[in-house]
Design a protein around this motif. Sequence first.
Motif: not given
Length: 522
Positions: A216-243
């Motif tokens: 049995q798997l929890n529906p939020l079995n990737n939640w911590f990873f996707t939450s951390a990924s939110c910061l990664v994508i925001t920072l990468l997108g910020w740098w790519l857009t502005d630079k």
Amino acid sequence: MENIQANPGSANDGVAKNGWVDRALNFIEVVGNRLPDPAVLFLLLMIVIWVLSWLLSGVSFDSLHPATGEAIQVTNLLSGTEFARFLSGMVTTFTGFAPLGVVLVAMLGVGVAEQSGFINAVLKKLLAVTPQMLLTPMLILVAIVSHTAVDAGYVLVIPLGGVIFYAAGRHPLAGIAAAFAGVSGGFSANFVPSAIDPLLQGFTQSAAQIVNPEIQLNPLNNWFFTSASCLVITLLGWWLTDKVIEPRLESVAIDGDEKDMPAIHDLGGREKKALYLSVAVMAAGIIGLVAWMLPETSALRDAGGQLASFSAPAMKSIVPLIFLLFIIPGVVFGYAAGNFSKSKDVIDAMSKTMGSMAYYIVMAFFCALFISEFARSGLGTLLSVEGGSLLAAMNLPGPVTLMGIILLVAFVNLFVGSASAKWALLAPIFVPMLMQIGFSPDLTQAAYRVGDSSTNIITPLMPYFPLVVVYCQRYVKSTGIGTLVSMMLPYSLVFLVCWTLFLVIYWSLGMPLGLQSSFTYP
């Protein structure tokens, strides 16, 4: 705004200044823009699918369909029976094209809010309190969070990205690119649980039960990873857009119709009062909606009392709620500010918005037919299963296998856009295979989500891709498929590489993936 419009020309003017990266992107843009119009391209691709289905229909394949266990057979779409089925179902294929209804209904409400001046007033107020340097990350973060509202980001956040950047004196295509990168490129990066979590978990669990029927798997079995990924994508997108992206757009002239762009002016006294009143109405509506959702017996919950499941009326009502959330304060603002004086003004605002969507409707017609024919042919299933089998046969080391899965999913995503459809095909292959070598189903699902998100923004076969082209054409009329692909390619490649490395590092450090999840099996 003069600095944006002062340098007429194309992105090609910046080649010498920006080096080989810019030359490569300009080449992609030139080649892509020489492709036929998107509507014609979908028509030509559909013809290619017809021909391939005819050529391969007599070939016997050893690959088995993971859901049925039967040998995959390509269907000849040019046979009399299948072509008759195509003609008889053409109307329902178009009217049943999911993005069409989502876009048109949502845009009716958003259009009233825009034509009344409500959105423009909100943005002016927002820009007044948002530091210029934080405008990009704020937009990307909002785009990422919009996944919670299913497809709302495509019809709401992406066009608002252009409006926000234009109002701030920046190139609107950079705003559209940043929002598109957050909504679609960062599709699996979100700290707010959404309906996609239990959907993917359901396929993963079913596939894992092939090996272990009791798992049995929890529906939020990737939640911590996707939450951390939110910061990664925001920072990468910020740098790519502005630079990277915005400097490259400096030489791209804005030649859209001024009357269709947000006006740049300070809010008058009457507009300020109208804004406060309409925001208060919107806030009251949101509070009322939350109060309706909270009780366990709420009519907006599913039979099990859940709000985030796809069967919950709340999830099924996202688009109508967006419609109401914008049209009501839009009407209030319009009357209070004096921009509306009679009911016909509201209808005229809706009509004008639908008029601007005419090109998208034409493209959606051919896009719907192509996607339907591609699915009916069985070629997408064959491509997915054959690729998965090849990776399984290579027997690579753990981290390399994980990277291989991500790259394969990213490639398949160029042809099969639906996240659930792809995982329904690939999960029965990848999950049991990797469980045999010690990979947990949770880790395999996380790898799938990285690959599935990264290439969303560079495939014209993604249902909302033509709509983003239309958003860009509001500001730069010559925008084509090549323009958008070349603009989004840096995001796609950087997201794919960095997000993959982030998952490998995350795995190596043993940080938790989510609730009741693990990296290894058993």
